[in-house]
Scaffold this active site. Structure first.
Site, PDB file in Angstrom:
ATOM      1  N   ASP A   1      38.815  26.846 -25.752  1.00  0.00           N
ATOM      2  CA  ASP A   1      38.846  26.270 -24.211  1.00  0.00           C
ATOM      3  C   ASP A   1      39.883  24.943 -24.684  1.00  0.00           C
ATOM      4  O   ASP A   1      39.430  24.011 -25.437  1.00  0.00           O
ATOM      5  CB  ASP A   1      37.122  26.258 -24.077  1.00  0.00           C
ATOM      6  CG  ASP A   1      36.925  27.305 -23.713  1.00  0.00           C
ATOM      7  OD1 ASP A   1      38.163  28.593 -22.681  1.00  0.00           O
ATOM      8  OD2 ASP A   1      35.467  27.372 -23.596  1.00  0.00           O
TER       9      ASP A   1
ATOM     10  N   ARG B   1      46.262  29.625 -19.987  1.00  0.00           N
ATOM     11  CA  ARG B   1      45.359  29.614 -19.089  1.00  0.00           C
ATOM     12  C   ARG B   1      45.561  28.587 -17.829  1.00  0.00           C
ATOM     13  O   ARG B   1      44.715  27.912 -18.904  1.00  0.00           O
ATOM     14  CB  ARG B   1      43.335  29.934 -19.329  1.00  0.00           C
ATOM     15  CG  ARG B   1      43.394  30.187 -18.441  1.00  0.00           C
ATOM     16  CD  ARG B   1      41.599  29.745 -18.680  1.00  0.00           C
ATOM     17  NE  ARG B   1      40.770  30.920 -19.825  1.00  0.00           N
ATOM     18  CZ  ARG B   1      39.985  30.544 -20.931  1.00  0.00           C
ATOM     19  NH1 ARG B   1      39.759  28.960 -20.740  1.00  0.00           N
ATOM     20  NH2 ARG B   1      39.689  31.645 -21.643  1.00  0.00           N
TER      21      ARG B   1
ATOM     22  N   GLY C   1      41.663  21.890 -13.808  1.00  0.00           N
ATOM     23  CA  GLY C   1      40.439  20.764 -14.616  1.00  0.00           C
ATOM     24  C   GLY C   1      38.896  20.592 -13.986  1.00  0.00           C
ATOM     25  O   GLY C   1      38.841  20.664 -12.627  1.00  0.00           O
ATOM     26  N   ALA C   2      38.297  20.902 -14.972  1.00  0.00           N
ATOM     27  CA  ALA C   2      36.930  20.554 -14.693  1.00  0.00           C
ATOM     28  C   ALA C   2      36.160  18.930 -15.186  1.00  0.00           C
ATOM     29  O   ALA C   2      35.238  18.901 -14.131  1.00  0.00           O
ATOM     30  CB  ALA C   2      35.652  21.449 -14.861  1.00  0.00           C
TER      31      ALA C   2
ATOM     32  N   ARG D   1      24.644  19.765 -18.512  1.00  0.00           N
ATOM     33  CA  ARG D   1      25.872  19.007 -19.215  1.00  0.00           C
ATOM     34  C   ARG D   1      27.033  19.493 -17.844  1.00  0.00           C
ATOM     35  O   ARG D   1      28.080  18.862 -17.436  1.00  0.00           O
ATOM     36  CB  ARG D   1      26.766  19.465 -19.604  1.00  0.00           C
ATOM     37  CG  ARG D   1      27.760  18.915 -20.609  1.00  0.00           C
ATOM     38  CD  ARG D   1      28.309  19.746 -22.065  1.00  0.00           C
ATOM     39  NE  ARG D   1      27.276  19.130 -22.786  1.00  0.00           N
ATOM     40  CZ  ARG D   1      27.322  18.228 -24.027  1.00  0.00           C
ATOM     41  NH1 ARG D   1      27.283  17.140 -24.152  1.00  0.00           N
ATOM     42  NH2 ARG D   1      25.801  18.042 -24.605  1.00  0.00           N
TER      43      ARG D   1
ATOM     44  N   ALA E   1      25.905  16.656 -15.497  1.00  0.00           N
ATOM     45  CA  ALA E   1      26.626  15.441 -15.084  1.00  0.00           C
ATOM     46  C   ALA E   1      28.086  14.779 -15.152  1.00  0.00           C
ATOM     47  O   ALA E   1      28.295  14.499 -14.990  1.00  0.00           O
ATOM     48  CB  ALA E   1      25.910  15.326 -16.767  1.00  0.00           C
TER      49      ALA E   1
END
Length: 278
Positions: free
Chosen positions: A107, A158, A162-163, A259, A262
């Site tokens: 990841d 992958r 984008g987060a 998380r 946040a």
């Protein structure tokens, strides 16, 4: 016992529960990417524990004979402790995957981890060809160069939008611009590869774009979506494409949700909409 909101997005607290979920998906023609919840460890002990848990999980997947793999967060296996710890633990996981003919995704976390993550991926992919993959984020301005650098590496990519909320000087912050960049990254990947492209998106427009590119260039690809999000679409798409569901599990589900919220307030609304519309 997971509460209903968590149960939509987490397969359970134990590996047997995760394997059972993966077996169910396998029966529906959907593969599974299993992720043991945990991140940002600052001591070697927890990082080593999760390393060993992933090794056992790889054995469980191989013994079950299902279409599944694992996905590991760098900060979960020691990157916050030091790059050498991260590399050492990741190598143990990758070696077991190679032994069991399994696959490991790495990841991508925030921009501060990008160089260490990509360096580790490139080294492992050359040592264990087509046994590892990495996530690349379209919202980072550097990703075009990263993709170009890694295009001939024998591992999977992958591609996601984008987060993480990243600094303006390092990232595209407007949704239309991120979408534009994502489309171009997909185009570049499909033009320069005949395998190893994964489309990590729930956006039907992007999935259709990827399918058109695959047909045009003869590239094998897969679609990846999250557990609990557009699951009926996942089953429908699996009739024509390779589809994998990203499935978290473990007893750290509460910190996982805190998380995510946040990092971005939009994540809370996203989770609620997905749960209601599932």
């Amino acid at each position: 016992m997971l509460p209903p909101i968590a149960d939509n997005f987490v397969a359970g607290e134990t590996a047997p529960e995760a394997i059972a979920h993966a077996r169910d998906l396998d029966g529906r023609g959907v593969g599974t990417i299993l992720n043991l919840l945990g991140e940002h460890y600052e001591r070697p002990g927890p990082a080593a524990e999760d390393r060993d848990a992933y090794v056992r999980l790889i054995d469980d997947i191989a013994d079950a004979g299902i279409d599944a793999c694992v996905s590991v967060k760098p900060s979960q296996i020691g990157l916050d402790i030091g790059e050498s710890t991260f590399r050492s633990n990741l190598e143990v996981i990758a070696e077991r995957a190679d032994e069991r003919d399994a696959f490991v995704w790495i990841d991508m976390e925030d921009h501060e981890t990008t160089d260490a993550t990509l360096d580790a991926f490139e080294e492992l992919a050359r040592a264990h060809e087509w046994s590892v993959g990495v996530c690349l984020q379209a919202n980072l301005k550097r990703t075009r160069k990263d993709l170009d650098r890694l295009i001939d590496v024998p591992g999977k990519f992958r591609l996601v939008k984008g987060a993480y909320d990243e600094p303006d000087d390092l990232s595209y912050t407007r949704k239309p611009r991120v979408n534009e960049e994502y489309r171009e990254l997909l185009r570049y990947a499909f033009e320069h590869r005949d395998r190893g492209v994964a489309v990590g998106s729930h956006d039907p427009v992007m999935i259709e774009h990827a399918a058109d590119l695959a047909a045009e260039h003869g590239t094998d690809f897969e679609i990846q979506m999250l557990m609990g999000v557009r699951e009926s679409a996942q089953y429908d798409l699996a009739a024509d494409y390779d589809v994998y569901q990203y499935v978290p599990y473990g007893n750290r589900w509460l910190s996982y949700f805190y998380r995510r919220v946040a990092e971005r307030r939009a994540n809370a609304l996203f989770a609620l909409r997905a749960a209601i519309g599932r």
